[in-house]
Design an enzyme around this catalytic site. Structure first.
Site, mmCIF file in Angstrom:
data_model
loop_
_atom_site.group_PDB
_atom_site.id
_atom_site.type_symbol
_atom_site.label_atom_id
_atom_site.label_comp_id
_atom_site.label_asym_id
_atom_site.label_seq_id
_atom_site.Cartn_x
_atom_site.Cartn_y
_atom_site.Cartn_z
ATOM 1 N N ARG A 59 0.831 -1.211 0.000
ATOM 2 C CA ARG A 59 0.000 0.000 0.000
ATOM 3 C C ARG A 59 0.861 1.254 0.000
ATOM 4 O O ARG A 59 0.540 2.235 -0.688
ATOM 5 C CB ARG A 59 -0.930 -0.010 1.208
ATOM 6 C CG ARG A 59 -1.741 1.278 1.383
ATOM 7 C CD ARG A 59 -2.723 1.154 2.522
ATOM 8 N NE ARG A 59 -3.360 2.421 2.826
ATOM 9 C CZ ARG A 59 -2.955 3.264 3.777
ATOM 10 N NH1 ARG A 59 -1.899 2.960 4.530
ATOM 11 N NH2 ARG A 59 -3.592 4.398 3.998
ATOM 12 N N SER A 89 -6.879 3.386 0.741
ATOM 13 C CA SER A 89 -6.865 2.799 2.081
ATOM 14 C C SER A 89 -6.693 1.286 1.952
ATOM 15 O O SER A 89 -6.464 0.757 0.868
ATOM 16 C CB SER A 89 -8.167 3.132 2.813
ATOM 17 O OG SER A 89 -9.278 2.521 2.165
ATOM 18 N N ASP A 94 -19.714 5.001 10.132
ATOM 19 C CA ASP A 94 -20.192 5.755 11.284
ATOM 20 C C ASP A 94 -20.306 7.216 10.883
ATOM 21 O O ASP A 94 -19.311 7.854 10.532
ATOM 22 C CB ASP A 94 -19.226 5.597 12.454
ATOM 23 C CG ASP A 94 -19.656 6.409 13.668
ATOM 24 O OD1 ASP A 94 -20.853 6.374 14.006
ATOM 25 O OD2 ASP A 94 -18.799 7.089 14.270
ATOM 26 N N GLN A 135 -17.845 7.728 0.671
ATOM 27 C CA GLN A 135 -17.453 8.399 1.906
ATOM 28 C C GLN A 135 -17.758 9.890 1.846
ATOM 29 O O GLN A 135 -18.208 10.483 2.834
ATOM 30 C CB GLN A 135 -15.971 8.157 2.175
ATOM 31 C CG GLN A 135 -15.662 6.724 2.599
ATOM 32 C CD GLN A 135 -14.186 6.394 2.558
ATOM 33 O OE1 GLN A 135 -13.377 7.161 2.038
ATOM 34 N NE2 GLN A 135 -13.817 5.241 3.092
ATOM 35 N N SER A 188 -17.438 -4.616 8.260
ATOM 36 C CA SER A 188 -17.515 -3.495 9.191
ATOM 37 C C SER A 188 -16.116 -3.192 9.707
ATOM 38 O O SER A 188 -15.485 -4.045 10.330
ATOM 39 C CB SER A 188 -18.456 -3.832 10.354
ATOM 40 O OG SER A 188 -18.470 -2.790 11.305
ATOM 41 N N SER A 203 -11.259 1.278 12.532
ATOM 42 C CA SER A 203 -11.035 2.695 12.245
ATOM 43 C C SER A 203 -11.322 3.566 13.454
ATOM 44 O O SER A 203 -10.835 4.693 13.552
ATOM 45 C CB SER A 203 -11.918 3.135 11.070
ATOM 46 O OG SER A 203 -13.297 2.981 11.396
ATOM 47 N N GLY A 224 -10.677 -5.460 12.840
ATOM 48 C CA GLY A 224 -10.085 -4.711 13.935
ATOM 49 C C GLY A 224 -8.995 -3.771 13.448
ATOM 50 O O GLY A 224 -8.673 -3.706 12.261
ATOM 51 N N ILE A 237 -5.168 -2.288 12.968
ATOM 52 C CA ILE A 237 -3.875 -2.888 12.640
ATOM 53 C C ILE A 237 -2.857 -2.430 13.680
ATOM 54 O O ILE A 237 -2.669 -1.231 13.886
ATOM 55 C CB ILE A 237 -3.432 -2.480 11.225
ATOM 56 C CG1 ILE A 237 -4.481 -2.927 10.200
ATOM 57 C CG2 ILE A 237 -2.072 -3.080 10.893
ATOM 58 C CD1 ILE A 237 -4.201 -2.445 8.794
ATOM 59 N N HIS A 271 -26.174 -19.558 10.911
ATOM 60 C CA HIS A 271 -25.890 -20.973 11.133
ATOM 61 C C HIS A 271 -26.988 -21.885 10.587
ATOM 62 O O HIS A 271 -26.836 -23.106 10.584
ATOM 63 C CB HIS A 271 -25.692 -21.243 12.625
ATOM 64 C CG HIS A 271 -24.656 -22.295 12.909
ATOM 65 N ND1 HIS A 271 -24.081 -23.060 11.925
ATOM 66 C CD2 HIS A 271 -24.104 -22.718 14.077
ATOM 67 C CE1 HIS A 271 -23.212 -23.895 12.449
ATOM 68 N NE2 HIS A 271 -23.202 -23.714 13.764
ATOM 69 N N ASP A 286 -22.246 -23.533 7.662
ATOM 70 C CA ASP A 286 -21.609 -24.321 8.722
ATOM 71 C C ASP A 286 -20.230 -23.751 9.033
ATOM 72 O O ASP A 286 -19.680 -22.940 8.280
ATOM 73 C CB ASP A 286 -21.508 -25.796 8.325
ATOM 74 C CG ASP A 286 -20.782 -26.001 7.005
ATOM 75 O OD1 ASP A 286 -19.657 -25.494 6.865
ATOM 76 O OD2 ASP A 286 -21.336 -26.668 6.114
#
Length: 482
Positions: free
Chosen positions: A291, A306, A349, A378, A399, A403, A424, A426, A452, A456
């Site tokens: 990146r 990003s 958000d 965005q 999600s 960030s 999550g 980085i 579920h 599976d």
């Protein structure tokens, strides 16, 4: 002479018949002063006869029309009025903005279908408006030539009329778009509109800004590539995002509306789904390096690059191998539909709450295409201008809780989809390589949730492993890119 008298008598009777016929076809008629008029509906002769000139009410003083809220799709039956662009007494033209309304899915700008004057507003701000009910009353404009004698009205040629329309035409744009252009010193005459009849949309202004040299100020490369060292743990002080509300000693009750109301509906349905959770750790060290190499190239094209475009493309490649994760089920889970398009949603958000626009057809998009679309979503999301199309039709969701600062999450599936992933933050963490040497690894945790009833654990695990392999070894994606 007898022949002349007979012709005059016939002409007078014919004129009366024409007057009577004209009178019968015009409802709600007003009588004005006597005048001479030529009834042009009979080209075989021209006849002038003294009579009372006739005119309809609409032509005399304008007709008051109830402008109703039309169906905006997606089964939406009610909306909240968020902003009025007009007030009583204002003059509006066709396609001028009347108000902005917000449903439980998107914000929509309502435009006028008439030329006229606003006589009445039916709602205050934050009131609930219903589809099919009046929004405003508009008095339509009277015809300027309605009181003129038809005989004396000069005919305007088609060429002259067209020239006058083009010469006098004004730029079509909403007040919000005009404000955005003014804030960025942009002349609307220089922007090519992509809307109906050349209307300039907010996307046109944003695209125009991106194409202008210096329109987007580049951040300092040194600051991005070489961030300052973090402060010691013991000196880190949490910073409050906002001041706590002042306690007044009184409770306040307000209705749930807008996007929050949509969340109530969606989450209530989602929690009826038996969720299956799966978590894993991803080493993004190689992706971080890639990146950094590609960021200057993307920036030269006016795009902020990003990690999300890589996450979305890797997910799409995985969905090609596991199409059941890109499916939807009906309310009673009796039928499953495998979606051909990979419309991957991105949870955002915003000040209005959680919204989930989606990038359409990720399976046929390049990394740069995805980055471009994410930039657009965005920008529109930050000003609450996402369309219903942007917010609907999703087939799979990611999600990016990282960030904000989270590491793990338990994401809730958005029905009728069957899977969702939460990413999550980085973090640089020491890890061992294959030689047993310690190195600085860029680690991200991912948390998956699946329905579920149809998914599976083995399927979710295999998909996650494939997605992980693409991100830990970005060169592998080249083999499967189409």
């Amino acid at each position: 002479m007898a022949a002349v008298r007979m012709l005059r008598t016939w002409s007078r009777n014919a004129g009366k018949l024409i007057c009577v016929r004209y009178f019968q076809t015009c409802g709600n008629v007003h009588v004005l002063k006597p005048n001479y008029v030529c009834f042009f509906g009979y080209p075989s002769f021209k006849y002038s006869h003294p009579h009372h000139f006739l005119k309809t009410t609409a032509a005399l003083r304008g007709q008051v029309v109830q402008f109703k809220l039309s169906d905006i799709g997606e089964g939406i039956r009610e909306v909240t009025v968020k902003e009025w662009y007009v007030k009583e007494g204002d003059t509006v033209s066709q396609f001028d903005s009347i108000c902005e309304v917000q449903s439980d899915k998107a914000s929509v700008t309502i435009t006028s279908r008439y030329d006229g004057v606003i006589k009445k507003l039916y709602y205050n701000l934050d009131d609930i408006a219903y589809v099919g009910k009046p929004l405003v009353d508009i008095e339509t404009e009277a015809l300027k030539d309605s009181e003129e004698d038809v005989v004396e009205t000069p005919a305007v040629s088609h060429d002259e009329h067209t020239h006058q329309e083009i010469k006098g035409r004004k730029t079509l744009a909403t007040p919000a778009v005009r404000r955005l252009a003014m804030e960025n010193n942009i002349k609307l005459s220089e922007v090519v509109g992509s809307g109906k009849d050349g209307r300039i949309l907010k996307e046109d202004i944003l695209n125009y800004l991106e194409k202008q040299t210096g329109a987007i100020l580049p951040p300092s490369p040194k600051v991005e590539i070489m961030p300052p060292p973090p402060k010691p743990k013991d000196m880190t002080v949490p910073i409050l995002v906002s001041k706590p509300p002042v306690f007044t000693g009184k409770d306040k009750t307000e209705p749930i509306k807008g996007f929050q109301k949509a969340m109530v509906k969606t989450m209530s349905a989602a929690l009826k789904i038996p969720h299956f959770g799966y978590c894993d750790e991803i080493d993004l060290t190689e992706l971080v390096k890639l990146r950094e190499e590609l960021k200057p190239i993307a920036f030269a094209r006016g795009i902020k690059l990003s990690f999300m475009p890589f996450f979305l493309k890797a997910a799409s490649l995985g969905l090609l191998q596991f199409p059941i994760l890109n499916a939807s089920v009906d309310e009673n889970c009796q039928n499953i539909t495998y979606k051909a398009s990979h419309n991957i949603g991105i949870a955002m958000d915003t000040e209005q709450g959680l919204i989930v626009p989606n990038v359409k057809n990720v399976q046929i998009c390049s990394i740069f295409d995805i980055a471009t679309e994410l930039n657009r979503l965005q920008k529109l999301g930050s000003v609450s201008q996402l369309s219903t199309t942007d917010l609907t039709g999703g087939t799979f969701t990611l999600s990016n809780i990282g960030s904000i600062g989270g590491t793990f999450a338990k994401p809730v599936i958005m029905p009728p989809e069957v899977a969702i992933g939460a990413l999550g933050s980085i973090k640089a963490i020491p890890r061992f390589n294959q030689k047993g040497e310690v190195y600085k690894a860029q680690i991200m945790n991912v948390s998956w949730s699946a329905d579920h009833r149809v998914i599976d654990g083995a399927t979710m695990s295999r998909f996650s492993n494939l997605w992980k392999s693409y991100l830990e070894n970005p060169a592998f994606m080249l083999l499967d890119l189409k």
